[in-house]
Design an enzyme around this catalytic site. Structure first.
Site, PDB file in Angstrom:
ATOM      1  N   GLY A  40       0.842  -1.197   0.000  1.00 13.71           N
ATOM      2  CA  GLY A  40       0.000   0.000   0.000  1.00 13.71           C
ATOM      3  C   GLY A  40       0.874   1.242   0.000  1.00 13.71           C
ATOM      4  N   GLY A  42      -0.576   4.578   0.243  1.00 13.94           N
ATOM      5  CA  GLY A  42      -1.358   5.759   0.617  1.00 13.94           C
ATOM      6  C   GLY A  42      -0.658   6.511   1.738  1.00 13.94           C
ATOM      7  N   LEU A  43      -1.431   7.268   2.506  1.00 16.58           N
ATOM      8  CA  LEU A  43      -0.800   8.065   3.547  1.00 16.58           C
ATOM      9  C   LEU A  43      -0.047   7.188   4.540  1.00 16.58           C
ATOM     10  CD1 LEU A  43      -3.364  10.889   4.347  1.00 16.58           C
ATOM     11  CD2 LEU A  43      -1.320  10.961   2.931  1.00 16.58           C
ATOM     12  N   ALA A  44      -0.654   6.085   4.960  1.00 16.10           N
ATOM     13  CA  ALA A  44       0.005   5.242   5.945  1.00 16.10           C
ATOM     14  C   ALA A  44       1.165   4.465   5.315  1.00 16.10           C
ATOM     15  CB  ALA A  44      -1.006   4.280   6.577  1.00 16.10           C
ATOM     16  N   HIS A 266     -21.258   7.838   5.499  1.00 16.28           N
ATOM     17  CA  HIS A 266     -21.028   9.285   5.466  1.00 16.28           C
ATOM     18  C   HIS A 266     -22.314   9.989   5.058  1.00 16.28           C
ATOM     19  CE1 HIS A 266     -19.365  13.164   4.480  1.00 16.28           C
ATOM     20  NE2 HIS A 266     -18.202  12.793   4.959  1.00 16.28           N
ATOM     21  N   SER A 284     -17.685  16.869   0.592  1.00 13.37           N
ATOM     22  CA  SER A 284     -16.970  17.013   1.859  1.00 13.37           C
ATOM     23  C   SER A 284     -17.873  17.437   3.014  1.00 13.37           C
ATOM     24  CB  SER A 284     -15.870  18.052   1.715  1.00 13.37           C
ATOM     25  OG  SER A 284     -15.375  18.386   2.987  1.00 13.37           O
ATOM     26  N   ARG A 331     -20.897  11.915  12.076  1.00 13.52           N
ATOM     27  CA  ARG A 331     -21.361  11.294  10.839  1.00 13.52           C
ATOM     28  C   ARG A 331     -22.440  10.241  11.034  1.00 13.52           C
ATOM     29  NH1 ARG A 331     -15.541  10.789   7.711  1.00 13.52           N
ATOM     30  NH2 ARG A 331     -15.398  13.015   7.271  1.00 13.52           N
ATOM     31  N   GLU A 426      -6.301   2.725   7.680  1.00  9.33           N
ATOM     32  CA  GLU A 426      -7.668   2.204   7.695  1.00  9.33           C
ATOM     33  C   GLU A 426      -7.685   0.680   7.788  1.00  9.33           C
ATOM     34  OE1 GLU A 426     -10.044   3.550   4.400  1.00  9.33           O
ATOM     35  OE2 GLU A 426     -11.851   2.539   5.103  1.00  9.33           O
TER      36      GLU A 426
END
Lengths: 638, 261, 229
Positions: A40, A42-44, A266, A284, A331, A426
């Site tokens: 992965g 992504g951010l992580a 969401h 958003s 949410r 996530e």
């Protein structure tokens, strides 16, 4: 199954610094002898790969897209939280910690959440240093906005593109390490299995998505940051490629799966427009800062043009039900409230599945230009998709699956129940409990990747002999490769009639119906009998055209849907056993006047599922949660 | 809701080595509210029903930000609607009975992998050559310690809005990647954090771009018109300036060690 | 000088070489045009100007050498770029619809090639006297070469006039792009001034077209005559 969370001793605010000191270090000369796989980008994952490489480890990083910059973190719009208190409005690490534990409806681990709040401040510094163009005030300082579930302005943002800007920062750092030869990047490569040898994670089996070749990679540790499984619902705000395969395969190899039923719906997405719909687009949450949510009070007004419905005939139901948080309610609450209005027959738009998000008052108060400056790109996107101009007509929104709080169980060090397998972002279950607050996913991904794994992985590797790297031609790898190839051959050999998408769509409809925004025993039981039936049909009637050793998108999807078809069952099982309502998990049997009713006596724990082999029921274990710093209380946003 | 029947001419190519050709397909019952990619989904389902291999095309987020989707639609990258990616292009822009031509990006630096999928690794190489600030994790000062004028931050953001899709290359009559590279450079050029490596970065990224086999810019500005994120050609002028300055006034990096320790 | 040769070979270097040499030639074209407008001042003034240029000696050869060098570099560099750009798109689109580029920008190679041919013809005509040798290097009353009469006799020929009309038209098209493109290539853009500067190319083109075509047209219309005619 060993569920020792290894939470360090001591007061909550000192746990992380104490644990950092107590962790073993790997000396620089030894770091370069260790190899780490990061799945992965992504951010992580991207942050972990880059940071571990900076420290001197050899990293192999994998992503299924054609560039690490395309990981789905890119799509996050609204912002990233950090307890900087730049606005002098009463924020602090403790308050972010408190809000997150409460927002998660007391189903997250306190120690992890506190650490998250602590490192949040470093994240903003790091991102700024990498050149992330956060929004600024005219004086040159950083701007903030408020977000759902919080009463302070602690969200940093870059217009409606915060995810992309943060990921570009990560991607830049990753690119630097690729150029330096410390990270070997494998694009268009999908992880299809985890390899465990002598009880430790030692590698992965991947498929090159261009050539179709199956290959093995070995390492001293495996870090998975492969995102969430929201696409089990087929329609979600996730990218089309998001899948459960890597985490599910790890689960089948012995990693415990935590709280699979905790999914987030969401509240502000563009409603479904037809059966061709392939994904749902998020608007958003930041729009709820200025937009007001309403439906007509009277069913008679449904179908009328919204501007012809006077204020007194509008039900601003969030403001009515939750006066102190109003349109900024968390949410799960906002989503359920929207569903309630629509179930009551007061929904608007096609099929009555929509509520208005109205900017009339904001435009009147601040002028259209001001609103355009804040949300212009979101408004444009809305218009492109729906063909309606939201400056003139209120947006129509409806909840959609967005994020999955559940994931592989990890201890305080982000290690799964398989030693050597670490899970970030996530893909793990740890920080958001039963509901994630807005602008916290980006925070968690970067916290895990930039600031936590570099310490905790070192602590693990310090106890691993660098000279002993598993042989990718060894038996464990060969077995995994055989499994992977066997499944591919099996999928290609069915030669039935139905496409992969048709099965995925059917599974999605079923999950949304029975395991979506509201769940109950009857529905979940029904789902648990329908899913195996669907799975059986899948393995009998699927058609995958084309071959194995080529770029074959149907084959890629088929493998993922096959895993979703098994995983869906685990999700429903988890939802069925959890006889309470908490956060995103809402059981209709457990409510007080429409509000979720938690059962702390029986369910104040994380449920962790252990795979027991094909055809056997998985075992449910628990990790008890204790709340010593935030008092267990019924969430109230009234 | 009105639906339409279309003829879609699609480039089919088995793999990178095989020749390809345009193949016409009929697709029926397409909703005007469907996105262009959803139209291709519908077409693919109809192909699978007939036992024909579906069309391979790149896509992921389907909300206009990942930059994975490409497609030259009727001679325009992403179909030519201003500020829109293919995944955000909706069928209400087409009429019943339309003939639509769908091709992959065409550039020597972007070889076709299959059907409409191309290999954009060349962009990765450019990025790796210098598209970063050398700042290790842990070394950052407080984010508010360096004030940045809002105007500068805004201009940095506008350049950083680039999604790396490659529409600029596809649109350019010369197959040039200058808008992409210039967007990356301008993003960091506008920020104080980007200054220490600014001139070196311009040299390194331009050299990597040249090595990748892109064409040269001859100021047609088709890239600017095609960019789904409206990135201005002003970024290219800025890159030209930095590159020149780097050439004539910047001493190349000293790669000798400092012998510390 | 390895850094310089790699600069010239780089994409941006090549484009700046095109810009700089192009700019030099635009400046020459303006001066050249101004000189020819001298046709309106009559035989004596024009021949005096021509005589001045021809008797410059050393500086004349330096200027000619320089111009030739600039010209050769511009053309050679252009050919390299065209080859490179063709190679960058080996497979053409079945359908391609440009929207922002102009006819002028897309035809630079073609207009450039025709201009190359024209300039050779022009030199053969007026500098080497090989097109109309019967009018070349005749002397006027003052004993100078009679450039004025050669000019008039040349453009009294409709065929020659037509060929110059076409060439100047192509020159204008070429510069309609080139005469503002150099600003972008050299990085001389500013949001405040650029919208105005973008009009520089078309403006220069128009001026050059009018300036270059005015004397020949006047000849053809009989407004400029041979002395004594």
């Amino acid at each position: 199954m060993n569920l020792d969370a290894r939470i360090p001793a001591g007061p909550i605010a000192e746990k992380w610094s104490r644990s950092k000191f107590e962790m073993k270090l790997v000396n620089p000369a030894n770091k370069r002898k260790h190899t780490v796989i990061v799945v992965g980008s992504g951010l992580a994952g991207g942050a972990a790969a880059a940071t571990l490489a900076e420290l001197g480890y050899n990293v192999a990083c994998f992503c299924f897209q054609d560039s690490p910059r395309r990981a789905h973190s890119i799509a996050a719009q609204g912002g990233i939280n950090a307890a900087k208190n730049y606005q002098n409005d009463g924020d602090s690490i403790h308050r972010l910690f408190y809000d997150t534990v409460k927002g998660g409806d007391f189903r997250a681990r306190e120690a992890n959440v506190h650490r998250l709040a602590e490192v949040s401040v470093d994240i903003i510094d790091q991102c700024t240093a990498m050149g992330v163009p956060f929004a600024r005030e005219y004086g040159g300082t950083l701007a903030n906005r408020s977000f759902g579930g919080a009463q302070v302005s602690r969200t940093f943002y870059a217009r409606g593109q915060t995810g992309q800007q943060l990921l570009l920062g990560v991607y830049a750092g990753l690119s630097r390490q690729i150029a330096a030869g410390k990270v070997k990047m494998f694009n268009r490569t999908e992880m299809l299995d985890l390899v465990v040898e002598d009880g430790r994670a030692v590698g992965i089996v991947v498929r090159d998505l261009v050539t179709g070749k199956i290959e093995s990679h070995s390492a001293h540790a495996v870090v998975m940051a492969t995102g969430g499984y929201g696409n089990v619902f087929y329609l979600s705000t996730n990218a089309k490629g998001c899948n459960v395969t890597s985490t599910y395969r790890a689960y089948k190899r012995g990693a415990g799966f935590g709280n699979p039923c905790f999914t987030q719906i969401h509240p502000t997405c563009i409603p479904v427009s037809g059966d061709y719909q392939s994904k749902l687009t998020l608007m958003s949450e930041s729009l709820r800062n200025d937009g007001r949510v309403w439906v007509p009070k009277n069913k008679a007004d449904i179908g009328k043009r919204p501007d012809q419905i006077p204020d007194e005939d509008r039900d601003y139901y969030l403001e009515r039900k939750y006066p102190s948080f109003g349109n900024l309610s968390p949410r799960d609450i906002a989503s359920r409230a929207a569903k309630e209005q629509c179930d009551d027959g007061r929904g608007v738009g096609p099929g009555g599945r929509g509520v208005y998000l109205d900017f009339r008052d904001a435009i009147k108060r601040d002028t259209e230009d001001k609103v355009r400056e804040k949300y212009g790109n979101l408004f444009d996107m809305y218009e492109r998709i729906t063909g309606e101009n939201p400056y003139k007509v209120p947006m129509r929104i409806y909840p959609a699956v967005h994020y999955t709080m559940g994931g592989l169980w990890v201890d305080y060090n982000l290690q799964s129940t398989i030693p050597g397998l670490f899970v970030l972002g996530e893909a793990n279950f740890s920080d958001h409990g039963a509901n994630r607050l807005g602008a916290s996913a980006l925070m968690q991904g970067l916290a895990d990747g930039y600031f936590i794994i570099p310490y905790t992985l070192g602590n693990y590797l310090a106890g691993v002999n660098a000279a002993q790297l598993a042989d990718p031609k060894g038996a464990a790898f060969k077995d995994a490769e055989t499994d992977v190839k066997g499944q591919i051959d099996k999928l290609l050999a069915i030669k039935g009639k139905r496409s992969v998408d048709s099965f995925h769509r059917e599974l999605g409809t079923l999950m949304w119906e029975y395991c979506g925004m509201a769940r109950n025993k009857e529905g979940l039981t029904a789902a648990l009998s329908k899913i195996p039936e669907l799975r059986e049909k899948f393995w009998k009637d699927l058609t995958v055209l084309g071959g194995a050793e080529t770029l074959n998108q149907s084959l890629e999807k088929a493998g993922r849907v096959a895993d979703f078809l098994e995983f869906a069952e685990l999700m429903c099982r988890d939802a069925l056993v959890r006889e309470e309502s908490c956060g995103g998990h809402y059981r209709t049997e457990h409510q007080v006047e429409g509000e979720a009713k938690r059962d702390d006596d029986n369910f104040c724990h994380a449920a962790v599922w252990e795979y027991k082999g094909a055809g056997n029921e998985p075992a449910r274990h628990i990790e008890p949660l204790s709340f010593e710093n935030v008092k267990l209380a019924t969430r109230s946003y009234k | 809701m009105s639906t339409m029947n279309l003829t879609v001419h699609v480039w089919r190519q088995k793999d990178a080595r095989s020749p390809g050709k345009m193949v016409p397909y009929k697709v029926s019952g397409v909703s005007e509210h469907a996105s262009f990619l959803e139209m291709l989904d519908v077409l693919n389902e109809q192909l699978i029903d007939k036992g024909e291999e579906p069309i391979a095309f790149d896509h992921d987020c389907r909300e206009g930000i990942c930059g994975m989707c490409s497609l030259m639609i009727d001679g325009r990258p992403h179909g030519g609607q201003a500020g829109t990616t293919t995944c955000q292009l909706h069928m209400r822009k087409f009429k019943n009975g339309d003939e639509i031509y769908v091709e992959p990006w065409r550039a020597a630096a972007f070889p076709v992998l299959r059907d409409l999928c191309v290999d954009r690794t060349a962009f990765e190489k450019v990025q790796q050559a210098g598209g970063f600030v050398t700042a290790n994790v842990g070394s950052a000062p407080d984010a508010n310690s360096v004030p940045i004028a809002k105007e500068a931050a805004d201009r940095a953001f506008e350049a950083a809005a680039c999604i790396g899709c490659g529409a600029c290359v596809a649109a350019c009559p010369n197959g040039s990647a200058m808008l992409y590279v210039a967007a990356k450079l301008t993003h960091l050029h506008m920020l104080p954090q980007g200054q220490p490596e600014r001139l070196h970065r311009a040299q390194a990224m331009v050299n990597a771009m040249d090595a990748a086999g892109f064409g040269n810019c001859s100021n047609h500005y088709e890239c600017e018109a095609a960019c789904p994120k409206d990135i201005s050609r002003d970024t290219i002028a800025l890159m030209n300036r930095d590159f020149t300055k780097g050439t004539f006034a910047h001493r190349p990096r000293d790669t000798k060690g400092d012998g510390a320790g | 000088m390895s850094w310089f040769s790699s600069y010239v070979r780089s994409s941006i270097g090549a484009k700046q070489v095109m810009a700089a040499t192009g700019l030099a030639m635009v400046l020459f074209a303006i001066v050249h045009m101004l000189g020819h407008l001298g046709m309106f001042s009559g035989q004596d003034a024009y021949n005096a100007y021509a005589h001045f240029l021809q008797t410059l000696g050393g500086p004349k050869w330096i200027a000619r050498g320089g111009l030739l060098a600039v010209f050769v570099v511009h053309v050679a560099s252009a050919m390299r770029l065209v080859a490179r750009n063709r190679a960058a798109r080996p497979v053409a689109y079945a359908v391609y619809k440009p929207v922002r580029s102009t006819l002028m920008s897309r035809t630079m190679a073609m207009t450039g090639l025709v201009l190359l041919a024209f300039i050779i013809y022009h030199l053969l005509h007026f500098t080497l006297g090989m097109v109309q040798p019967e009018f070349f290097h005749k002397l006027d009353q003052a004993g100078r070469y009679d450039a004025y009469s050669m000019f008039v006799r040349g453009f009294q020929n409709v065929g020659i006039f037509a060929s110059y009309l076409v060439a100047i038209l192509l020159l204008s098209l070429h510069l309609g792009h080139g005469a503002s493109s150099w600003l972008q290539s050299l990085g001389l853009r500013h949001p405040k001034y650029s919208p105005k500067l973008d009009k520089l190319g078309p403006a220069i083109s128009l001026i050059l077209f009018l300036g270059y075509m005015a004397p020949p047209t006047a000849v053809l219309l009989g407004l400029i005559k041979l002395p004594g005619a």
